[in-house]
Write an enzyme that holds these catalytic residues in place. Structure first.
Site, PDB file in Angstrom:
ATOM      1  N   LYS A 138       0.833  -1.196   0.000  1.00  0.00           N
ATOM      2  CA  LYS A 138       0.000   0.000   0.000  1.00  0.00           C
ATOM      3  C   LYS A 138       0.874   1.255   0.000  1.00  0.00           C
ATOM      4  O   LYS A 138       1.959   1.281   0.576  1.00  0.00           O
ATOM      5  CB  LYS A 138      -0.919   0.014   1.229  1.00  0.00           C
ATOM      6  N   ASP A 139       0.352   2.301  -0.627  1.00  0.00           N
ATOM      7  CA  ASP A 139       1.060   3.560  -0.797  1.00  0.00           C
ATOM      8  C   ASP A 139       1.369   4.213   0.543  1.00  0.00           C
ATOM      9  O   ASP A 139       0.613   4.086   1.497  1.00  0.00           O
ATOM     10  CB  ASP A 139       0.186   4.480  -1.654  1.00  0.00           C
ATOM     11  N   SER A 140       2.471   4.947   0.589  1.00  0.00           N
ATOM     12  CA  SER A 140       2.822   5.667   1.811  1.00  0.00           C
ATOM     13  C   SER A 140       2.052   6.981   1.924  1.00  0.00           C
ATOM     14  O   SER A 140       1.767   7.444   3.026  1.00  0.00           O
ATOM     15  CB  SER A 140       4.330   5.945   1.853  1.00  0.00           C
TER      16      SER A 140
END
Length: 405
Positions: free
Chosen positions: A74-76
């Site tokens: 998942k994206d930061s």
């Protein structure tokens, strides 16, 4: 890239002014049973990658990072909710776990460790700023088309790195042009805003390796390793192939993604139409089969049971024939890449796969919160990207593309 909804005006606007503007929630492949030797934690994180979250949790609980399972990355730059698994530990230790920007939402048990891919998809809630006054109606029209025709399954720009050159590095490696690969890794000074990095890139292009090394920021470990190798007298081939295998695979994978995106673009106007020689993807099973009679199978595509696929080259990928096979072969010829190059580098053989050219859009909705702010919600299957939906909605070059599946 062109748009599937080319004739429908976009909303404009920008995305991700704040992490709270981009919310992602995993849809698990199965529910935890409630019994077993593995703890399943549903967690919410903000401002960090999945790997960074795992590192922090592992350190706090004194468990090995490799013992922690996850289904997807998942994206930061988002608020993300996902499940991870831990080896059996005393649950009371979790009660005292206090980590900034990480919250445990739910604890359960299951019989197996969570593995990458144990995921049906992701739900998204995304706020777009700076939209037109009639953005809601525009977005609804576009979402309606995507729901019925499917979402173009582009990887998109987020796959290609900060300088949008990862795929070019991969192509140079496959073409045995390791000097070009090294130059691309250091970057084009005209595209770099970081001053130290810009100086290093300029020095490299001038042939001054010592100045390059001195100017490179310390966090550029791979680039520094490359320059160290060249200073020691290694050839460009030795220096590039001496980089971590994980990094080299990232470059090669980015090139595969680039080739696939070009196939999607080539068939964008008829993504739902089966061609002679197609390999079709069965959405319910995740399996592929060779289309012998396109006319006979087309009703299944019309019902969105199956879709045509594109090629990510490699030794395990099914090869299309007929019209589709000619398109894929001509693409590689234009790139001056022979199919055997994807298996020629020791330790870097690419298995390849078929990937659907379109994916279904689930539960789409939107609401205009104010004159210039729009919130959209939808779900996508695992492995596809929200940016493919957002680019159709906004039709804006200012909307960043940085989400992970």
């Amino acid at each position: 890239m062109a748009y599937l909804t080319e004739h429908f005006p976009g909303t404009g606007g920008v995305i991700k002014e704040a992490a709270e503007d981009f919310i992602v929630e995993e849809i698990p492949a199965y529910e935890a049973s409630g019994v077993g030797d593995h703890l399943y934690l549903r967690v919410e994180k903000q401002g960090m990658s999945t790997f960074a979250m795992i590192q922090r949790i592992a350190a706090a609980l004194k468990v090995k990072e490799r013992e922690i399972g996850y289904a997807g990355l998942k994206d930061s730059r988002a608020v993300t909710r996902q499940t991870i698994s831990l080896p059996a530990i005393d649950e009371s230790r979790l009660a005292d776990l206090q980590l900034d920007d990480i919250r445990i939402l739910e604890i359960n048990r299951h019989t197996n460790k969570l593995r990458l891919g144990h995921l049906r998809g992701n739900r998204f809630e995304i706020r777009i700023h700076g939209v037109t006054e009639d953005a809601q109606q525009r977005a609804l029209d576009i979402l309606h088309i995507l729901e019925h025709a499917g979402v173009p399954n582009f990887y998109g720009e987020q796959r290609y790195g900060v300088l949008h050159s990862n795929h070019l590095i991969g192509r140079a490696i496959l073409q045995d042009d390791f000097a070009e690969a090294a130059t691309l890794m250091l970057g084009d000074p005209e595209s770099i805003t970081n001053e130290r990095w810009k100086v290093a890139a300029q020095a490299y292009r001038q042939g001054d390796l010592e100045q390059t090394l001195q100017a490179l920021p310390g966090r550029f470990r791979d680039e520094r390793r490359l320059i160290h190798g060249l200073i020691k007298g290694q050839t460009h081939q030795q220096a590039v192939l001496g980089l971590p295998r994980k990094l080299l695979r990232l470059f090669l994978s980015a090139y595969q993604s680039h080739l696939f995106d070009r196939q999607v673009a080539m068939r964008l106007e008829t993504l739902e139409v089966l061609w002679p020689g197609d390999i079709a993807y069965i959405h319910a099973k995740g399996a592929c089969f060779r289309v012998e009679d396109p006319a006979e199978e087309q009703p299944r595509a019309d019902r969105f049971e199956i879709s045509p696929t594109g090629l990510l080259p490699g030794h395990k990928a099914m090869l299309a024939s007929g019209q589709t096979g000619l398109l894929e072969q001509s693409l590689l010829e234009k790139e001056q890449i022979s199919p055997d190059r994807f298996t020629a580098l020791p330790g870097l053989k690419l298995s390849g796969e078929r990937r659907p050219l379109r994916v279904p859009l689930h539960q789409p909705s939107c609401e205009q919160e104010s004159a210039d702010t729009l919130t959209v919600r939808f779900a996508l299957p695992s492995g596809s990207f929200a940016t493919s939906v957002l680019r159709e909605i906004t039709k804006s070059t200012d909307a960043p593309a940085a989400d992970l599946p």
